[in-house]
Every structure is written in structure tokens, then in C-alpha cells.
Scaffold this motif. Sequence first.
Motif: not given
Length: 253
Positions: A149-158
Amino acid sequence: MRVERRFTDVGGYRFYSVHSGAGPPVVLLHGLSGSARWWRHTLPALAEGYSVHIPDLIGFGRSRRRGGDQPDIPTLARLLVDWLDAQGLDRTHLVGHSMGGQLSVHIAASHPTRIDRLVLVSAAGIPRPRSVAELARFIAEIAPPRAWGRLTFLPTIATDALRAGPRVLWRATRHLLADDIRPLLPRIVHPTLLVWGRLDPLTPVDHGRIIAESIPGARLVIFEDAAHNPMADRPAAFNELVVSFLAGADGAA
């Protein structure tokens, strides 16, 4: 927007949850390795007309499991019903994403009087073939960052995945894959909206179609430019759709 944070002990487990807004209740359930933070774009929109309740699922976020025990899907669904009791929620709208959608199916099928309207977002619970070829295809699909999904959401996932840790993720994934929601779907009697991302590699659109065809009267809406997290990939469109559905619309895009 005022947000209240609570810890609630249920059956030897401790749930952390956030609460905001006023009006008819809505409960949001996040997916595997997630937390209440996965709904950060959704909470403000729903809190304008609803009382919104978002627990961290056991083992994730700030919710703690008992010893080394990570509850399986049916057990966690029963714990969530007890959590609803502890919050004084006799009946609520329920919105579940991925594993949260899988849990929502269990709750809606087993406790129909507790749920008003049901929203399933990229819901898990449809088994995938287990073969070397299927595994290779799955890895190829999830490898590109856009698949998440949206790259800005990746830190939250990680960050949330690191907080949960590999042991919890491994056990929760095993429980998720061992559970098959298909026998439960015809028992769901609630108005049901399904929201899917066309680019989702984890719960393919075909799974959405299977679920929609198995729940009487269910409606499937597909976002062409979203992946596994439509509420983060297309927050404005997602919020508009869900608010309209909860208000009584049929779920049309």
C-alpha cells in the motif's frame, strides 16, 4: 478530537483500547501485526457521528497475552465478545480489517444479536493452496513495496510488527491460516459491506468475491488503486463509503 485510552482485563488477558466520539457505537478491529494506529485516518471521520472503540488485539500493540499463550482465532473472538461486555456495548457496528475481518465473521456468526452492520476490509480466513508454486507466486506478489500500500504507511506496519515480535507473529499467523471462515459465512444475517483493494496480494480480490457470494445480500466494493490496506491507501474514499453504509446506504461506490 478527544481520545480516551483504557486498559481492560478480560479472561486473564489485558486489552488496550482507544475511544472517541459520541453516538451509535462502532468497533474497529485491526489486522495481523497491527494496532489501533492502523485506523488513524478512519477514527476522526467516524467520531463525528459515532462512538468509536478500537482495541489492540491480544499480542499486538499494547495488549498483552497470558504467559506464552497466543489465543487462536475462535478463542480471540470469544475474548472480544467479553471485551464488548466490559465496555457496556450490547450491540455495535463492527468493522474488521484482514485478521480483524476474520474475527468479525466469527463474532457476527456466533453472536448475531450483538452486531448491527458489518464491514469486512480485505478480510482473511479463506485458505490459500499450500504448494511450492503457490508459495513462489505469493512471495513474488508481496515483494514490491507497493503491494503493502501507500509508502507513508510502511513505517507504521514495520514498527507494529517489531513491537509484536517474531514469536507472536509466527503463532498468530499459524492460527490465522488454520482457520476457515467459509462455513460461517451463510450464518451472517447482518447488512454487510466488503471493501477490497485490487492490488492486494495477501487477501486477493477473489477471496472478497467468495465472501460476498456466501453472505446473503452482501455488497463488494473494489478500490482499483488500493492494496491490502484500503483505509490507508484511499482514506477519504474509504471513510465516505463506510460512513454512508453505516448510516443505512447499501454500500454502493
